[in-house]
Each structure stands twice: as structure tokens, then as C-alpha cells.
Design an enzyme around this catalytic site. Structure first.
Site, PDB file in Angstrom:
ATOM      1  N   GLN A   1      11.048  48.476  78.339  1.00 38.54           N
ATOM      2  CA  GLN A   1      10.742  47.291  77.546  1.00 38.54           C
ATOM      3  C   GLN A   1       9.300  47.631  77.464  1.00 38.54           C
ATOM      4  O   GLN A   1       8.551  48.014  78.265  1.00 38.54           O
ATOM      5  CB  GLN A   1      11.104  46.025  78.323  1.00 38.54           C
TER       6      GLN A   1
ATOM      7  N   VAL B   1      10.402  30.534  77.396  1.00 43.13           N
ATOM      8  CA  VAL B   1      10.023  30.262  76.022  1.00 43.13           C
ATOM      9  C   VAL B   1      10.388  29.137  75.414  1.00 43.13           C
ATOM     10  O   VAL B   1      11.445  28.855  75.720  1.00 43.13           O
ATOM     11  CB  VAL B   1      10.035  31.618  74.946  1.00 43.13           C
TER      12      VAL B   1
END
Ligand SMILES: [Zn+2]
Length: 350
Positions: A216, A259
Site C-alpha cells: 500500500q 476517516v
């Protein structure tokens, strides 16, 4: 036989032996030992000089020394001669035929995943992002708790995590690069702008689009007045640098505990220009990853004031970027150790 006669006899024998039996350096050494060395014949003869009558002794001494110098000179001359011959012979036997074609050493190349990481790092460097790396073996507190994933949170079950056995605390192979969000924010005061490339691990069954190990790139920006439009602008710039100047970015609502709001983001397909093709499965869009505005609880957790600071974060699958760019259709190829696959990227400038 007088001493002088013995010297003459020795001279004659030594000279003859040098000519007849010395043909290389070892036989020269043997000659030196026999006639000149500390246990040699000349030395033995000189030890007997005491028995020479006193009036003849000075001449005997002079003659003996003269013979020693003479034989030493013979020895040195022959040694120089043989050394030159020996070198010449070795040069000849070791000769390299410079007209033969050289043997090419196999050269390794940078793995396509790391080429892509380099490329993406450069793109973000131009936008002011620093590239940092974090541990692949991670503490649960960073992998989950500080990312607003408490131990009873359902999201903790979403990822089948590879646990490292430990008596003291929860240690895992990180399931995402997001733990570095908390680590970096703990170490620094805003503004923070970093990307974090690296391997991540999930306990998953493998197929063409799932691997238990994958790569990632995490992105994080925290400062005063950071807005969702900043996130969109940064991701759009990255997509245009990677896939061409006309690319567009799509956000759709999604949920990630760290988030709020959260989105998944996609880039319009460069191959069909968004019209729909096999690569984009006729949708015109290619999913790239998840993103969103950093959750106030995450900011609080690292001691930032969420009233003052805001930020965005995103996560990209690197293998996916390479697959999109080169039409690779099986995720397992990247860690499959098949050189035929990897060599195809040797000349590619991603
Ligand atoms: Zn397409």
C-alpha cells in the site's frame, strides 16, 4: 690438497653444477644451499681456514671471499634470469583471449511494485510530501486503537489479521499502512505531509485479486484549513501524472473508521477513456483505494486539537496501480517468483 686448491676445486664444481643442473628457481635454491648457504660447502671450507699456515692465511682469506662474491654474483644473475622466464611463462599460460566474447552477468532489476512506489513517491514529493517507512510488525494500539478501531469495534473483524504471538500485548502484521498515521503525528507537529509505502498483511485466501501480502501507499496531510477539495486535487494530480493529463477522479461514499467522511476513489479508465471496456469491466472506472478526512478522534488520540487542525488520508493499492497500467490480470504474479513475469518490466519505465 691445499686450501687454495680446495677453493679452485669448489669453484669448478659450483660453476659446472650451475650450468648443468639449475633450470628453475627451486633448483637454483638447492644450488645456493649446497654451495653458498650457512651450511653450504664454502662456509664449511672457511671454517677450516684456521688450519692454514699463518703466512698463507691472508691470501686464503682474500681468495675465499673472492669466490663467495663470484658465486653470489652467479646466483643473483641466474635468479634474475629465471624470474623473468618464470613470469613470461606464467603470462603465457594465464593469457586471456581478448577476442572471445564476454560472459554477460545476469543483472537484476527493480521489482515492478517498487518501481511504482518510486514513481508515486516522486509525484508526491513535487506536491510537498515526504516519503517515510514504518514497521511491518505492529502493535495493536497503532494498527487499530489509535485509528478509532476499538477492540469491540466490528471493523476489527473485517480484516482477518495475522497475529504475532505475544504474552504482553497485541502484536500483529500490520493490516494496512495506516498505523504510520498515528506514529508520524505522535512524533511531529502540523503541518504534516507524508506518504508511507510498504507491505501489509491479511489472512486471506488467495485468488487473482486477493493476496495475503500486498503493498500500500498511505497518504496523510494535516494542517489548518485542509479540506476535502485538497484531497481530491492531490489524488487527481497523482492520477494525471500516472495515467495521462485527461484523467478524472470519482469519489463515492464509503466507511473507514479512521476517516469522516470516508470515500472510495476511482480514476476513469485510460484504456477506453471512460466508455467501458474489458479492463474496467465496462464501468469506465477503475477503483484505486480508500480516502477521507482524518477522524477528529484520531487527531485527538495523538494530541492534536481537532478544532484547530484538519487533515486528509488515503490508501492506495500499489499492485493494483501496476495491474491497471500494464494490464496484469493476476495479483499473485507479483510475489510468484516467476522471472519470466518480472523480466517483462526490466526495460519499462513506469
Ligand atoms: Zn475501460
Amino acid at each position: 690438497m691445499s686450501f687454495l686448491d680446495q677453493l679452485a676445486e669448489l669453484r669448478a664444481r659450483a660453476t659446472a653444477a650451475l650450468a648443468e643442473s639449475v633450470h628453475d628457481l627451486p633448483s637454483l635454491q638447492a644450488w645456493e644451499r649446497q654451495f653458498l648457504g650457512g651450511r653450504g660447502e664454502l662456509t664449511a671450507l672457511l671454517r677450516g681456514i684456521g688450519s692454514v699456515p699463518a703466512e698463507e692465511r691472508p691470501e686464503a682469506g682474500r681468495e675465499a671471499n673472492a669466490l663467495k662474491r663470484e658465486l653470489t654474483a652467479h646466483y643473483e644473475a641466474r635468479e634474475a634470469e629465471l624470474a623473468t622466464a618464470d613470469l613470461a611463462q606464467r603470462l603465457e599460460s594465464d593469457a586471456v583471449d581478448v577476442t572471445l566474447p564476454g560472459r554477460r552477468s545476469p543483472l537484476g532489476t527493480v521489482h515492478p511494485v517498487w518501481k511504482m512506489i518510486d514513481e508515486v513517491s516522486q509525484i508526491f514529493a513535487l506536491m510537498g510530501f515526504e516519503t517515510v517507512f514504518g514497521p511491518e510488525v505492529e502493535i495493536g494500539r497503532y494498527n487499530f486503537d489509535l485509528l478509532n478501531i476499538p477492540s469491540d469495534h466490528p471493523a476489527r473483524d473485517v480484516w482477518d489479521t495475522i497475529i504475532v504471538e505475544s504474552d504482553r500485548e497485541e502484536i500483529v502484521l500490520r493490516t494496512h499502512t495506516s498505523p504510520m498515521q498515528a506514529r508520524i503525528m505522535e512524533q511531529r507537529e502540523p503541518p504534516v505531509r507524508v506518504i508511507v509505502p510498504g507491505r501489509t498483511y491479511r489472512y486471506e485466501a488467495q485468488d487473482a485479486s486477493h493476496e495475503w501480502m500486498f503493498t500500500q501507499i498511505e497518504g496523510l496531510a494535516v494542517d489548518e484549513n485542509i479540506k476535502m477539495t485538497d484531497l481530491k486535487g492531490v489524488l487527481q494530480e497523482m492520477a494525471r501524472q500516472l495515467f495521462g493529463p485527461n484523467r478524472r477522479i470519482r469519489f463515492r461514499c464509503d466507511f473507514f473508521p479512521f476517516v469522516e467522511p470516508g470515500v472510495d476513489f476511482a480514476v476513469d479508465c485510460a484504456i477506453c477513456d471512460g466508455k467501458g471496456c474489458r479492463v474496467c469491466k465496462q464501468t469506465g472506472w477503475l477503483e484505486m483505494g480508500g480516502a477521507g478526512m482524518v477522524h477528529p478522534r484520531v487527531l485527538q488520540g495523538v494530541g492534536y486539537d481537532p478544532e484547530r487542525y484538519t487533515g486528509f488520508a488515503f490508501g492506495l493499492g500499489v499492485e493494483r496501480l501496476v495491474m491497471m497500467k500494464y494490464g496484469v490480470n493476476d495479483l499473485r504474479a507479483f510475489a510468484g517468483n516467476d522471472l519470466r513475469f518480472l523480466r517483462q518490466f526490466a526495460a519499462a519505465t513506469i
